[in-house]
Design a protein around this motif. Structure first.
Motif, PDB file in Angstrom:
ATOM      1  N   HIS A  87       1.192  -1.224   0.088  1.00 28.67           N
ATOM      2  CA  HIS A  87       0.260   0.194  -0.147  1.00 28.67           C
ATOM      3  C   HIS A  87       0.816   1.300   0.040  1.00 28.67           C
ATOM      4  O   HIS A  87       0.517   2.179  -0.744  1.00 28.67           O
ATOM      5  CB  HIS A  87      -0.927   0.026   1.245  1.00 28.67           C
ATOM      6  N   LEU A  88       1.871   1.344   0.776  1.00 24.42           N
ATOM      7  CA  LEU A  88       2.979   2.456   0.884  1.00 24.42           C
ATOM      8  C   LEU A  88       3.356   2.588  -0.603  1.00 24.42           C
ATOM      9  O   LEU A  88       3.689   3.579  -0.787  1.00 24.42           O
ATOM     10  CB  LEU A  88       3.962   2.272   2.147  1.00 24.42           C
ATOM     11  N   ALA A  89       3.898   1.581  -1.092  1.00 28.12           N
ATOM     12  CA  ALA A  89       4.620   1.638  -2.475  1.00 28.12           C
ATOM     13  C   ALA A  89       3.614   2.307  -3.278  1.00 28.12           C
ATOM     14  O   ALA A  89       3.951   3.215  -4.287  1.00 28.12           O
ATOM     15  CB  ALA A  89       5.222   0.288  -2.782  1.00 28.12           C
ATOM     16  N   ALA A  90       2.231   1.832  -3.336  1.00 26.44           N
ATOM     17  CA  ALA A  90       1.182   2.492  -4.174  1.00 26.44           C
ATOM     18  C   ALA A  90       1.165   3.723  -4.127  1.00 26.44           C
ATOM     19  O   ALA A  90       0.685   4.509  -4.894  1.00 26.44           O
ATOM     20  CB  ALA A  90       0.046   1.641  -4.215  1.00 26.44           C
ATOM     21  N   GLN A  91       1.355   4.271  -2.953  1.00 28.18           N
ATOM     22  CA  GLN A  91       1.040   5.754  -2.580  1.00 28.18           C
ATOM     23  C   GLN A  91       2.490   6.660  -3.145  1.00 28.18           C
ATOM     24  O   GLN A  91       2.539   7.880  -2.719  1.00 28.18           O
ATOM     25  CB  GLN A  91       0.922   6.024  -1.160  1.00 28.18           C
ATOM     26  N   GLY A  92       3.308   5.899  -3.670  1.00 25.33           N
ATOM     27  CA  GLY A  92       4.735   6.583  -4.264  1.00 25.33           C
ATOM     28  C   GLY A  92       5.738   6.564  -3.084  1.00 25.33           C
ATOM     29  O   GLY A  92       6.753   7.192  -3.143  1.00 25.33           O
ATOM     30  N   LEU A  93       5.453   5.907  -1.787  1.00 25.15           N
ATOM     31  CA  LEU A  93       6.679   5.977  -0.707  1.00 25.15           C
ATOM     32  C   LEU A  93       7.598   4.829  -1.143  1.00 25.15           C
ATOM     33  O   LEU A  93       7.221   3.658  -1.424  1.00 25.15           O
ATOM     34  CB  LEU A  93       6.182   5.341   0.593  1.00 25.15           C
ATOM     35  N   ALA A  94       8.879   5.308  -0.931  1.00 22.22           N
ATOM     36  CA  ALA A  94       9.910   4.331  -1.275  1.00 22.22           C
ATOM     37  C   ALA A  94       9.893   3.419  -0.183  1.00 22.22           C
ATOM     38  O   ALA A  94      10.619   3.720   0.996  1.00 22.22           O
ATOM     39  CB  ALA A  94      11.443   4.998  -1.529  1.00 22.22           C
ATOM     40  N   VAL A  95       9.655   2.045  -0.293  1.00 24.60           N
ATOM     41  CA  VAL A  95       9.762   0.970   0.532  1.00 24.60           C
ATOM     42  C   VAL A  95      10.282  -0.217   0.041  1.00 24.60           C
ATOM     43  O   VAL A  95      10.512  -0.380  -1.354  1.00 24.60           O
ATOM     44  CB  VAL A  95       8.325   0.626   1.428  1.00 24.60           C
ATOM     45  N   CYS A  96      10.909  -1.278   0.652  1.00 27.79           N
ATOM     46  CA  CYS A  96      11.416  -2.484   0.415  1.00 27.79           C
ATOM     47  C   CYS A  96      10.002  -3.363   0.179  1.00 27.79           C
ATOM     48  O   CYS A  96       9.798  -3.927   1.266  1.00 27.79           O
ATOM     49  CB  CYS A  96      12.364  -3.038   1.213  1.00 27.79           C
ATOM     50  N   ALA A  97       9.301  -3.270  -0.826  1.00 32.41           N
ATOM     51  CA  ALA A  97       8.234  -4.458  -1.221  1.00 32.41           C
ATOM     52  C   ALA A  97       8.646  -5.602  -1.378  1.00 32.41           C
ATOM     53  O   ALA A  97       9.478  -5.890  -2.301  1.00 32.41           O
ATOM     54  CB  ALA A  97       7.134  -3.657  -2.017  1.00 32.41           C
TER      55      ALA A  97
END
Length: 374
Positions: A87-97
């Motif tokens: 979800h965070l990645a879909a909001q444009g946040l750089a995470v290790c998905a």
């Protein structure tokens, strides 16, 4: 008073999960449609809660492979963490998905273990190998971390998954939300597998609750204003990836969502403060506050996501309580799952009780007053 917590990397956290082997890698990678290089394991780390490795692939790429004991994490609970990161990645946040397997799932249960895989990013793991419960390397780095946490809370705002189903070793707040800790914390403690075989509910009632009750009573009037929000649950420099060098080192990517849950922004901020701005590992056993770094962290956070006055008060009032559920769960884990009574005793005495005692000390009270006045 000694306040030397067990933490995530202290000397009592022996490497209890066996290291990943070439045979493990050869068996697992086909589920992700990948094939290992001839010498696949470039680096491995056995942690107190998991084992992990950097894996070289036949095509020259690298991935990060992580294994959990099913006593700690099921495929379901790992998938809950993955959904939040996605979800965070879909909001444009750089995470290790996580990397999906060929069947579209992201957590693989195999025997006694659960596995997950991640891409290997190019940013620096600048805090690798350093103990948790340490300050940042510089004040600008603390500020950078605060900005990124604010961005995570912005991105989390639209995530409406329910709270998790009490997996061990997560940062949770719901046992602390009742009118009294007798009503909510004690019943929750009774459900922690093996805890009451080590420390009875009467031990919790007599040794722990008197330390917590004054802080809980101060928190209670503000709880109606503490809006639920999914948080990271373990925010510190070693769970971030960094870019640039020296004073320009900047936090840019987030990983390790193993302690995430639906808590609140104020609770998650309190966890971040407790993790990095109090020197719990001070050699003389007298923790100090890294105030300059803390002020920079909060200033940078507020510049990105301004907190209301009540949220600032909530941050201060959660701080003496935010470690409690994790510390109880960690006590049960070491004592019951690993049968390490010495480590369980440190979690109980130095982490759960020692941290709570410190917030009653003059230095602890000064910190809480400073946060209230910010």
């Amino acid at each position: 008073m000694s306040t030397r917590p067990l933490g995530l990397e202290s000397g009592y956290n022996s490497c209890v999960w066996p290291a990943l082997t070439r045979a493990d890698v050869a068996t697992l990678l086909p589920h992700w449609g990948m094939h290992p290089a001839k010498e696949p394991i470039l680096w491995h780390s056995q942690r107190p809660f998991s084992a992990s490795a950097i894996i070289a692939l036949q095509d020259g790429q690298h991935i990060f492979l992580k294994r959990h004991g099913r006593a700690l994490r099921s495929a379901r609970t790992v998938t809950e963490e993955h959904r939040f990161a996605q979800h965070l990645a879909a909001q444009g946040l750089a995470v290790c998905a996580p990397l999906p397997m060929e069947d579209g799932t992201t957590a693989k249960a195999e025997g006694h273990y659960v596995y997950e895989a991640f891409p290997l990013f190019t940013e620096h793991d600048a805090y690798r190998g350093l103990e948790s419960w340490r300050p940042y390397k510089s004040t600008p780095q603390a500020a950078s971390s605060g900005r990124l946490l604010a961005q995570l809370h912005h991105a989390s705002a639209g995530y409406d998954a329910p709270p998790r189903h009490n997996p061990p070793l997560t940062s949770i707040r719901h046992p602390l939300l009742g009118p009294s800790l007798d009503d909510t914390l004690l019943p929750w403690a009774a459900q922690q597998k093996g805890l009451t075989s080590l420390y009875s509910l009467e031990d919790v009632r007599s040794d722990v609750l008197p330390l917590l009750e004054p802080f809980h009573q101060a928190l209670r009037p503000l709880l109606p204003h503490d809006r639920p929000l999914w948080g990271h649950g373990d925010w510190h420099g070693a769970n971030l990836l960094w870019q640039n060098e020296g004073q320009d080192l900047t936090a840019v990517r987030i990983f390790d969502f193993g302690m995430c849950d639906q808590t609140s922004a104020a609770f998650d901020l309190a966890v971040a403060i407790e993790r990095s701005f109090i020197s719990w590992l001070a050699p003389d056993g007298s923790p100090t506050v890294h105030e300059e770094q803390l002020r920079a962290f909060l200033h940078a956070y507020d510049a990105q996501r301004p907190r209301s006055l009540v949220e600032r008060h909530l941050t201060a009032r959660w701080l003496p309580l935010c470690h409690v559920t994790f510390a109880l769960s960690e006590t049960a884990y070491y004592g019951h799952t690993l049968h390490n009574q010495a480590a369980a005793e440190i979690s109980w005495r130095d982490y759960l009780i020692g941290h709570a005692e410190w917030f009653h000390s003059p230095t602890g009270r000064t910190l809480l007053s400073m946060l209230e006045a910010c």
